[in-house]
Each structure stands twice: as C-alpha cells, then as structure tokens.
Design an enzyme around this catalytic site. Sequence first.
Site, PDB file in Angstrom:
ATOM      1  N   LEU A  23       1.200  -1.041   0.407  1.00 34.00           N
ATOM      2  CA  LEU A  23      -0.252  -0.117  -0.535  1.00 34.00           C
ATOM      3  C   LEU A  23       1.103   1.002   0.373  1.00 34.00           C
ATOM      4  O   LEU A  23       0.654   1.995   0.922  1.00 34.00           O
ATOM      5  CB  LEU A  23      -1.205  -0.021   0.997  1.00 34.00           C
ATOM      6  CG  LEU A  23      -2.260  -0.587   0.818  1.00 34.00           C
ATOM      7  CD1 LEU A  23      -3.345  -0.910   2.337  1.00 34.00           C
ATOM      8  CD2 LEU A  23      -3.030  -0.637  -0.290  1.00 34.00           C
ATOM      9  N   HIS A 136       4.603   5.199   1.640  1.00 37.16           N
ATOM     10  CA  HIS A 136       3.038   4.840   2.339  1.00 37.16           C
ATOM     11  C   HIS A 136       2.035   5.210   2.408  1.00 37.16           C
ATOM     12  O   HIS A 136       2.071   7.172   2.603  1.00 37.16           O
ATOM     13  CB  HIS A 136       3.553   3.743   3.492  1.00 37.16           C
ATOM     14  CG  HIS A 136       2.866   2.767   3.956  1.00 37.16           C
ATOM     15  ND1 HIS A 136       1.524   2.697   4.350  1.00 37.16           N
ATOM     16  CD2 HIS A 136       3.294   1.475   3.953  1.00 37.16           C
ATOM     17  CE1 HIS A 136       0.881   1.598   4.476  1.00 37.16           C
ATOM     18  NE2 HIS A 136       2.276   0.865   4.125  1.00 37.16           N
ATOM     19  N   HIS A 137       0.384   4.897   2.220  1.00 34.86           N
ATOM     20  CA  HIS A 137      -0.441   5.368   2.284  1.00 34.86           C
ATOM     21  C   HIS A 137      -0.601   6.090   3.193  1.00 34.86           C
ATOM     22  O   HIS A 137      -0.940   6.956   3.828  1.00 34.86           O
ATOM     23  CB  HIS A 137      -1.465   4.396   1.569  1.00 34.86           C
ATOM     24  CG  HIS A 137      -2.995   4.909   1.019  1.00 34.86           C
ATOM     25  ND1 HIS A 137      -3.078   6.762   1.181  1.00 34.86           N
ATOM     26  CD2 HIS A 137      -3.886   4.843   0.141  1.00 34.86           C
ATOM     27  CE1 HIS A 137      -4.244   7.555   0.736  1.00 34.86           C
ATOM     28  NE2 HIS A 137      -4.350   6.046  -0.136  1.00 34.86           N
ATOM     29  N   CYS A 138       0.401   5.646   4.702  1.00 33.69           N
ATOM     30  CA  CYS A 138       0.094   5.821   5.714  1.00 33.69           C
ATOM     31  C   CYS A 138       0.397   6.533   6.200  1.00 33.69           C
ATOM     32  O   CYS A 138      -0.207   7.816   7.079  1.00 33.69           O
ATOM     33  CB  CYS A 138       0.486   4.601   6.799  1.00 33.69           C
ATOM     34  SG  CYS A 138       1.848   4.502   6.759  1.00 33.69           S
ATOM     35  N   ASN A 304      -3.631  11.279   6.190  1.00 33.05           N
ATOM     36  CA  ASN A 304      -5.073  11.050   5.148  1.00 33.05           C
ATOM     37  C   ASN A 304      -5.863  11.865   6.021  1.00 33.05           C
ATOM     38  O   ASN A 304      -6.737  11.470   7.537  1.00 33.05           O
ATOM     39  CB  ASN A 304      -4.813   9.604   5.626  1.00 33.05           C
ATOM     40  CG  ASN A 304      -4.096   9.106   4.224  1.00 33.05           C
ATOM     41  OD1 ASN A 304      -4.270   8.982   3.428  1.00 33.05           O
ATOM     42  ND2 ASN A 304      -2.618   8.521   4.824  1.00 33.05           N
TER      43      ASN A 304
END
Length: 477
Positions: A23, A136-138, A304
């Site tokens: 991800l 990383h999407h986090c 996010n």
Amino acid sequence: MQHLTTLDASFLQAEDSDPHVSLAVGAVSIIEGPQPDYHELIEVFAERAHRIPRCTQIVRMRPFDLAAPEWVDDPYFDIGHHLHRVAVPAPGADAELFAMIATIMERRLDRDRPLWECWIIEGLAGGRWATLIKIHHCIADGIATAQMLAKLSDDGAGETFAADIRAARESGSSIVGLLRPRLNPVAWMSGAWRATLTAGSAAEHAIVGAAELTARVLAPGQESSLNGPVTGMRRFSAATVDLGVMKDVSRHFGVTLNDVALAAITSGYRNMLLARGESPGPRTLRTLVPVSMRSASDFDVTDNRVSAMLPLLPVDEPDPVRQLDIVHRRLLRAKGSGQREGGTAVFAAAGNIPFALSAWTIRFLTRLPQKSVTALATNVPGPRGRQRVLGRKVVEILPIPPIALHLRTGIAMLSYARRFSFGITADYDTAPDVDTLARGIENGVQCLADLCGVGRGPGSGVPARPNAEAANDKNPA
C-alpha cells in the site's frame, strides 16, 4: 511524539491482511536532460528530505495494538537507504519505463526505516530521465503526498489545483462559525439555536451516508474478472490528455472535470471488458472514489483526510454522452446522500473506541473477500505551474495508485500544469490487457472532445503513446 490516526493506521492493517499487496503510492516525474551528477542529486535530496518530518521518521508499533502507532525520529537515518539508481533497457520508451515502474512498486517498503524511497531512473528516450517517489499510504493521502513531492522540487510547494476542490473552498465548521462570540446576546442565542439545528441535520446526513456506504459494500456486484485475489506482481500503464480539452468538454456539457474523467474511465473499462468477451452489466463497475475532506488551511498537514463514495459507473451504456450524463447524475446523488460525510463519521467514531479493537476489526474485515467494489478511481490535484528539479524542467508527472482488497486494477488521476494523466496499476496475471484500458480512456476523452468540437491540434487533444502497448508484454525483474 505524534500518533497515527485510525485512518492512517488502517493502511498498515490492510497491508498486513494480504501478503501480495503493497500500500505504497507513487509518482513519476519525467524530466528533461541533461541528468545531473548522481552525487549532487544525493546531496540535494538529502537536504530537502530533512525539511519534511515524515521523511526522517519511522512508525513505532505498540505490542498487541494496545495503543495507536507513533511517529518517532529515526536516529540512524541515512539517505542511502532511500535513494536508488536504476536504468531502463534500450530504447527507453514508455514500454521500458512502465515495466520498471511496475517492478519498483511491487516491493513493500521496509517498516524498520522511514516509509519512502526515491528512484532515479536513467536511460529514457530523448535524453530524458525520471524520479519515482514511493510513499506509504499511512503517511499521507493524495493531496498531502503531492505537497510532499512538490517540496522535493526546486520551487517547493507552490500553487496547486487542490484549491479548487470542494473541501478546500469550504470555510471551517459552520457550527463553530455560528457560535463565535457576539456582542449582541440576542444574536448569540439565535446563532446557538441555528447551530443546534445544523448539528442535528449534519449528524443525520452523516448517518444516512454511512448506512448507504455500508449497504453498497455488502451488496454483491455482478461477477467480473475485475474482482478477485491478486498476485505479488504488477503491471503499469498510463494515459495522458490535455487539461484544456478536459475543461472544454466539462464546460460544453455542463459537468465537472471529475465527471469527464470518470466517464472516460467508464469507456476504458467497457472496451476492456468487451475485449475480454464479457458483457458489462449495470452492476459491474462499483467504483471506490476517494473524496478529499482537507481544507485549504491543512494542505501542509501530512496525514490522511479522505472519505469515499461508491458510485456505479455505467459500463453497460455504449453511448458516450449518455455515459457522461449518468456519471454526472450518480455523482451528484452520491454527494447529496451524505456518503462523503458518512465515511468521515465512521473513522471519527472508530477513533473514539480502544485502538486495539479498531485495529483488529480492520484486519479482520480486510481479509474478507469483498465482491461488491471492482475498481478504484482517485483524483489528485497537482501543481498548477511547471516544476523543476536541479534546474531541469519536469515535463510530465504520472501518478501510481496501489491495488488491494481484491481490486485487480486501480486508477489515479493527476492534473499538472496543462496535462491530465491517468496512472493505472494492475495485477500482473489477471490484467495483461492494462494498455487496452489506458487507450480506451484516451479514446473516451477524444470522443467527447470530438462531439463538442474540440480539435486534436498541436498541444491539444490526446497525445499518443505508441510504445506503451509493449510495456506489459514482459515485466523484467
């Protein structure tokens, strides 16, 4: 010390649920030569990375998820772990570049180090070179990632198309605004009463939206080759169109730019499914459409802030104008139903329960073989102006989305200067025809442009990518 939000941490937990997915999100900047000295690049990127806190921080997990993960400084940070150099084979066209992108994005980021990498890609045709930034999407959503990438350029984060999105145009909480101190006590009481009514209405709207999202996820869609388990290998392709053409089409038909992009995606998927011998049905393409909830004052906050809508894209409709009209009406209905507020409310509520419970729940749910959603289409507003890296002009930026949760393809869209790009990530084994999807998207835009009289003259229309079709014949390691 800063904790990850429930939404931020969910991307780590979703990645944990499937050993075949990574991800990480990415973007490739294609740059005009000549290429700088590699040691100069290392020095410049090391300096710029230190200005971005997340580039020098690692995620510290808590045992048994008893508390949310934390961002802590990496005492052993070394730019050498994050900056890599690679060359594509001759002739260095789109085919070779796309295969290299797919190979780089397959591998997961090392969680013992800051969760990003920068790849210098040499040997592109025409004396060009590229940088691939992988994050990383986090760490961040699309807008925050675009801001981070802009800070690695010469000019830093400048004016961005993100200022045009709905959340950015909305001022702060209407309730806060209504309750701000007033000298007139009668006016204050009136504001308090209206704020109470607004809060009740907003809560009801969010509850309805959350219920609608839940119903969409639980309702199985039509059986399709677009949904199912994925392997550990990836393919990548891209479509690029002129942003001015997209705007002309949206004005002509009285729809949004995002409507035009989703209609083109609908056309691309329809072409791909027909080429596979499948019959696209009205419930074939339930699509996850992330929606930014980020205000303009929070563009520089790295986290996010997204919700989601789950519209059905009309791949069963052959007429391009009717496709666009249906997309427009379904997006309006999804926005009005409270889906974006409902998604935000769900994660806000999750943040108020013990982290271990939310983490275990997300891991459990993401292991289930969902069969309702079949595609991802995320729109990331990029920089308005041309960027430069060490004085060299960035001619194009291609976004790279991840795939997970049984989605075998994912599409990210990015507006940059005068171009609008679609980056497509696909599973290697089950989507060998990803270039068919890319060409179908370009043709979808061109068809709408032709219908409203927008020409294909120099600098406009749909640029051809004649070498892209061979990009996924073989994915060299």
